[in-house]
Design a protein around this motif. Structure first.
Motif, PDB file in Angstrom:
ATOM      1  N   GLU A 299       0.864  -1.175   0.000  1.00 10.98           N
ATOM      2  CA  GLU A 299       0.000   0.000   0.000  1.00 10.98           C
ATOM      3  C   GLU A 299       0.903   1.228   0.000  1.00 10.98           C
ATOM      4  O   GLU A 299       2.113   1.119   0.209  1.00 10.98           O
ATOM      5  CB  GLU A 299      -0.909   0.001   1.240  1.00 10.98           C
ATOM      6  CG  GLU A 299      -1.806  -1.233   1.354  1.00 10.98           C
ATOM      7  CD  GLU A 299      -2.450  -1.315   2.729  1.00 10.98           C
ATOM      8  OE1 GLU A 299      -2.398  -0.310   3.476  1.00 10.98           O
ATOM      9  OE2 GLU A 299      -2.976  -2.377   3.069  1.00 10.98           O
ATOM     10  N   SER A 301       1.210   3.462   2.173  1.00 10.09           N
ATOM     11  CA  SER A 301       1.781   3.758   3.489  1.00 10.09           C
ATOM     12  C   SER A 301       2.250   2.506   4.216  1.00 10.09           C
ATOM     13  O   SER A 301       2.553   2.545   5.401  1.00 10.09           O
ATOM     14  CB  SER A 301       0.743   4.487   4.360  1.00 10.09           C
ATOM     15  OG  SER A 301      -0.427   3.689   4.509  1.00 10.09           O
ATOM     16  N   ARG A 302       2.306   1.364   3.514  1.00 13.24           N
ATOM     17  CA  ARG A 302       2.753   0.122   4.156  1.00 13.24           C
ATOM     18  C   ARG A 302       3.658  -0.632   3.185  1.00 13.24           C
ATOM     19  O   ARG A 302       3.203  -1.137   2.171  1.00 13.24           O
ATOM     20  CB  ARG A 302       1.545  -0.749   4.552  1.00 13.24           C
ATOM     21  CG  ARG A 302       1.929  -2.046   5.254  1.00 13.24           C
ATOM     22  CD  ARG A 302       0.678  -2.760   5.782  1.00 13.24           C
ATOM     23  NE  ARG A 302       1.022  -3.996   6.437  1.00 13.24           N
ATOM     24  CZ  ARG A 302       1.029  -5.186   5.828  1.00 13.24           C
ATOM     25  NH1 ARG A 302       0.707  -5.280   4.548  1.00 13.24           N
ATOM     26  NH2 ARG A 302       1.351  -6.283   6.487  1.00 13.24           N
ATOM     27  N   TRP A 303       4.942  -0.667   3.528  1.00 10.32           N
ATOM     28  CA  TRP A 303       5.934  -1.315   2.678  1.00 10.32           C
ATOM     29  C   TRP A 303       6.606  -2.438   3.458  1.00 10.32           C
ATOM     30  O   TRP A 303       6.857  -2.324   4.653  1.00 10.32           O
ATOM     31  CB  TRP A 303       7.007  -0.328   2.225  1.00 10.32           C
ATOM     32  CG  TRP A 303       6.491   0.792   1.358  1.00 10.32           C
ATOM     33  CD1 TRP A 303       5.195   1.028   1.002  1.00 10.32           C
ATOM     34  CD2 TRP A 303       7.267   1.840   0.763  1.00 10.32           C
ATOM     35  NE1 TRP A 303       5.107   2.144   0.216  1.00 10.32           N
ATOM     36  CE2 TRP A 303       6.362   2.669   0.048  1.00 10.32           C
ATOM     37  CE3 TRP A 303       8.613   2.149   0.740  1.00 10.32           C
ATOM     38  CZ2 TRP A 303       6.786   3.786  -0.660  1.00 10.32           C
ATOM     39  CZ3 TRP A 303       9.040   3.262   0.039  1.00 10.32           C
ATOM     40  CH2 TRP A 303       8.128   4.065  -0.659  1.00 10.32           C
ATOM     41  N   ARG A 327       7.240  -1.698   7.285  1.00 10.85           N
ATOM     42  CA  ARG A 327       7.367  -0.275   7.597  1.00 10.85           C
ATOM     43  C   ARG A 327       6.077   0.433   7.228  1.00 10.85           C
ATOM     44  O   ARG A 327       5.601   0.324   6.095  1.00 10.85           O
ATOM     45  CB  ARG A 327       8.548   0.341   6.842  1.00 10.85           C
ATOM     46  CG  ARG A 327       9.887  -0.295   7.191  1.00 10.85           C
ATOM     47  CD  ARG A 327      11.050   0.524   6.666  1.00 10.85           C
ATOM     48  NE  ARG A 327      12.333  -0.055   7.039  1.00 10.85           N
ATOM     49  CZ  ARG A 327      13.486   0.589   6.996  1.00 10.85           C
ATOM     50  NH1 ARG A 327      13.521   1.857   6.580  1.00 10.85           N
ATOM     51  NH2 ARG A 327      14.607   0.000   7.341  1.00 10.85           N
ATOM     52  N   THR A 328       5.517   1.146   8.170  1.00  7.74           N
ATOM     53  CA  THR A 328       4.282   1.893   7.939  1.00  7.74           C
ATOM     54  C   THR A 328       4.492   3.350   8.322  1.00  7.74           C
ATOM     55  O   THR A 328       5.340   3.671   9.175  1.00  7.74           O
ATOM     56  CB  THR A 328       3.121   1.317   8.770  1.00  7.74           C
ATOM     57  OG1 THR A 328       3.496   1.291  10.155  1.00  7.74           O
ATOM     58  CG2 THR A 328       2.791  -0.109   8.332  1.00  7.74           C
ATOM     59  N   SER A 330       2.402   6.787   9.564  1.00 10.30           N
ATOM     60  CA  SER A 330       1.146   7.320  10.081  1.00 10.30           C
ATOM     61  C   SER A 330       0.866   8.676   9.429  1.00 10.30           C
ATOM     62  O   SER A 330       1.707   9.238   8.724  1.00 10.30           O
ATOM     63  CB  SER A 330       1.229   7.479  11.601  1.00 10.30           C
ATOM     64  OG  SER A 330       2.219   8.456  11.940  1.00 10.30           O
TER      65      SER A 330
END
Length: 577
Positions: A299, A301-303, A327-328, A330
């Protein structure tokens, strides 16, 4: 868990007005004051159909009037020339105009995709970018790979003062026209005349312009993968993208697997095979990976980050689950680093390789001479164990006095199957009279019974099972022996030291006399010669379908068998454990 603050807020530049200017007046006026114009993804115009604007999670029609040929010509005249990959652009912007053509080569549809420069997207992997190691970005189309690539190029050129050259095949990274978009900073851009020449321009960049970093978008051919390896071997940092959600997809792609080291088949020695607990023929990584780090962009914001691609590939090839970083980011810009949940697969049984020779001319069963002296086993002791197992089966099968489930659950045990044949499960449960009930609702399940290869790629199911404290039991393959052994293990009926009883109805597809006779021949060979005398046995020639049943039956005894010879004399050889 590690938290770190984002160094700068994200800033977005989209030059949206310049994209709207190429659209017909009716569409332009509708979009200029649209409340969601800032997040618009693309405008789709197909001949004879209503124009459509697409936004995250939704789409809407821009007009009740269908698109005409004049509408398409109006747009085509206001963009640059369409290249060999049917893409055009608007000078000094990042917008992409893609064409659909009919069989005569005429344009009958346009996809006008909004290009945005997003500053600050690399903070999530800033430490990896600064490390100087090569990074491969993976993800489905539209997840933001090119946007991230553009920002990485700017950070390397402007903040880290490196010599960066971008190989811009479709002018997506630095925009259309001779002057690149300011979003790439001080990085230089090399355009590619035709997509099939990308690998040549990659090598030319290294030979002529002394870069410290090469940035490549969409590595998709074997020649491009080979060029990337050549560049990496010259000590140049590579930043590239490839299509594929996960690194496992790349591993299965013969064209691109070289990016992560490639795969080759290796034959191990007997000692090494026993040490690993694997077959003698195994898959191993062929070479060091071209890219040291792989980033899966699930996504925006989510790797998921594989910091050591070599270790990840080695683990996958040996059936172990990797444990990458997650890794995200916020909304406040905090980067959170955790580790993805992984399961430890059950070790594979060690197959014993042997190469006996000989063939019996009569139909009587005789052991094949083996160069290794067979270990002496007391057959009476074996028969005693077999009788004890039979009594246990009778007790379980008739009175259903089973022990508790794997975690002390009351029986019958409610099992949620995943990727395992339900009909085969029902067959095994019915034939062996097991105290197991299959359920389609995980909320009522005591245990999850899954196919190991499918479970690897289903992190959501693993996380759900962990949250609900439901244990997961896996099988290697959806075959009768594997399923029977797994289900018996669930209800504590499976003792590895005890020979298993066999119900031939499990392995026969019908009540055909030839099938039952062939299975009985294999059963007697195993129980009277292979197990007690530790000697290999060859069976009578059989058809392919019957040999398959015999293979499954022999697997049930945890033994190995192989077919050899030519039809109609092709037959099975059973090896002792």
């Amino acid at each position: 868990m590690v938290e770190q603050a984002s160094g700068e807020n994200q800033q977005i530049t989209d030059n949206l007005e310049q994209l709207l200017d190429i659209l017909p007046e009716t569409l332009r006026s509708h979009l200029q004051h649209h409340p969601q114009r800032s997040v618009m993804i693309e405008v789709v115009m197909d001949l004879g159909r209503q124009p459509e604007a697409r936004f995250p999670g939704q789409a809407e029609y821009l007009s009740t009037e269908p698109i005409s040929r004049d509408d398409l010509d109006y747009c085509i005249q206001r963009v640059s020339h369409f290249s060999g990959d049917n893409r055009a652009g608007i000078e000094r912007t990042l917008h992409r105009i893609s064409a659909m053509r009919n069989r005569q080569g005429e344009i009958i549809g346009l996809t006008c995709r909004v290009g945005r420069a997003v500053l600050g997207t690399t903070e999530i992997i800033r430490d990896l970018v600064e490390s100087g190691r090569s990074i491969l970005m993976l993800g489905r189309p539209g997840v933001g790979k090119t946007t991230a690539l553009r920002e990485i190029a700017r950070v390397l050129a402007d903040d880290l003062l490196k010599r960066v050259v971008i190989i811009d095949t479709s002018n997506e990274i630095a925009g259309d026209g001779d002057i690149p978009h300011p979003a790439i900073g001080r990085a230089r851009r090399m355009q590619v005349a035709r997509p099939e020449l990308q690998h040549q321009v990659m090598i030319e960049a290294v030979e002529n312009h002394t870069p410290e970093v090469i940035v490549i978008d969409e590595i998709g051919t074997e020649l491009e993968a080979a060029a990337a390896r050549t560049i990496a071997e010259r000590g140049v940092q590579l930043i590239g993208t490839a299509h594929g959600n996960r690194i496992e997809n790349l591993l299965k792609n013969p064209t691109l697997s070289d990016l992560v080291g490639g795969i080759q088949s290796v034959t191990l020695g007997d000692d090494e095979a026993r040490r690993r607990g694997s077959q003698k023929s195994v898959l191993e990584r062929k070479a060091p990976p071209t890219f040291d780090i792989a980033v899966e962009m699930l996504e925006r914001s989510r790797w998921i980050v594989h910091e050591e691609v070599a270790n990840t590939i080695d683990n996958l090839l040996r059936g172990r689950m990797p444990n990458p970083q997650v890794r995200t980011v916020s909304e406040s810009g905090k980067v959170t680093i955790t580790h993805e949940l992984s399961t430890t697969p059950i070790p594979e049984p060690t197959p014993i390789e042997s190469a006996p020779s000989g063939w019996r001319s009569s139909g009587r069963m005789k052991p094949v001479p083996n160069q290794v002296a067979p270990a002496k086993t007391d057959f009476n002791e074996f028969q005693t164990l077999l009788d004890a197992s039979l009594q246990q089966q009778d007790q379980y099968g008739n009175t259903l006095h089973f022990a508790a489930g794997p975690n002390g659950e009351d029986l019958p045990l409610h099992v949620y199957p995943y990727a395992v044949s339900r009909s085969q499960l029902d067959q095994v449960i019915t034939t062996l009279n097991l105290p197991i009930v299959l359920t389609k609702d995980m909320d009522h399940a005591d245990v999850i019974f899954a196919l190991r290869s499918h479970l690897k790629h289903h992190s959501k199911l693993r996380n759900l099972a962990k949250t609900r404290h439901v244990p997961i039991h896996t099988v290697k393959s959806s075959t009768i022996p594997q399923i029977a052994r797994g289900l018996r293990r669930l209800v504590n009926m499976d003792d590895p030291g005890t020979p298993e009883l066999v119900d031939l109805k499990l392995f026969s597809g019908s009540n055909d006399d030839d099938e039952i006779e062939a299975l009985e021949e294999a059963r007697l060979a195993v129980e009277q010669i292979v197990i007690p005398k530790k000697q290999p046995v060859e069976l009578l020639p059989r058809s392919a379908s019957i040999r398959k049943m015999q293979h499954e039956l022999i697997e049930h005894y945890r033994l190995q068998s192989r077919s050899f010879g030519e039809d109609p004399n092709r037959r099975l050889r059973i090896y002792p454990a």
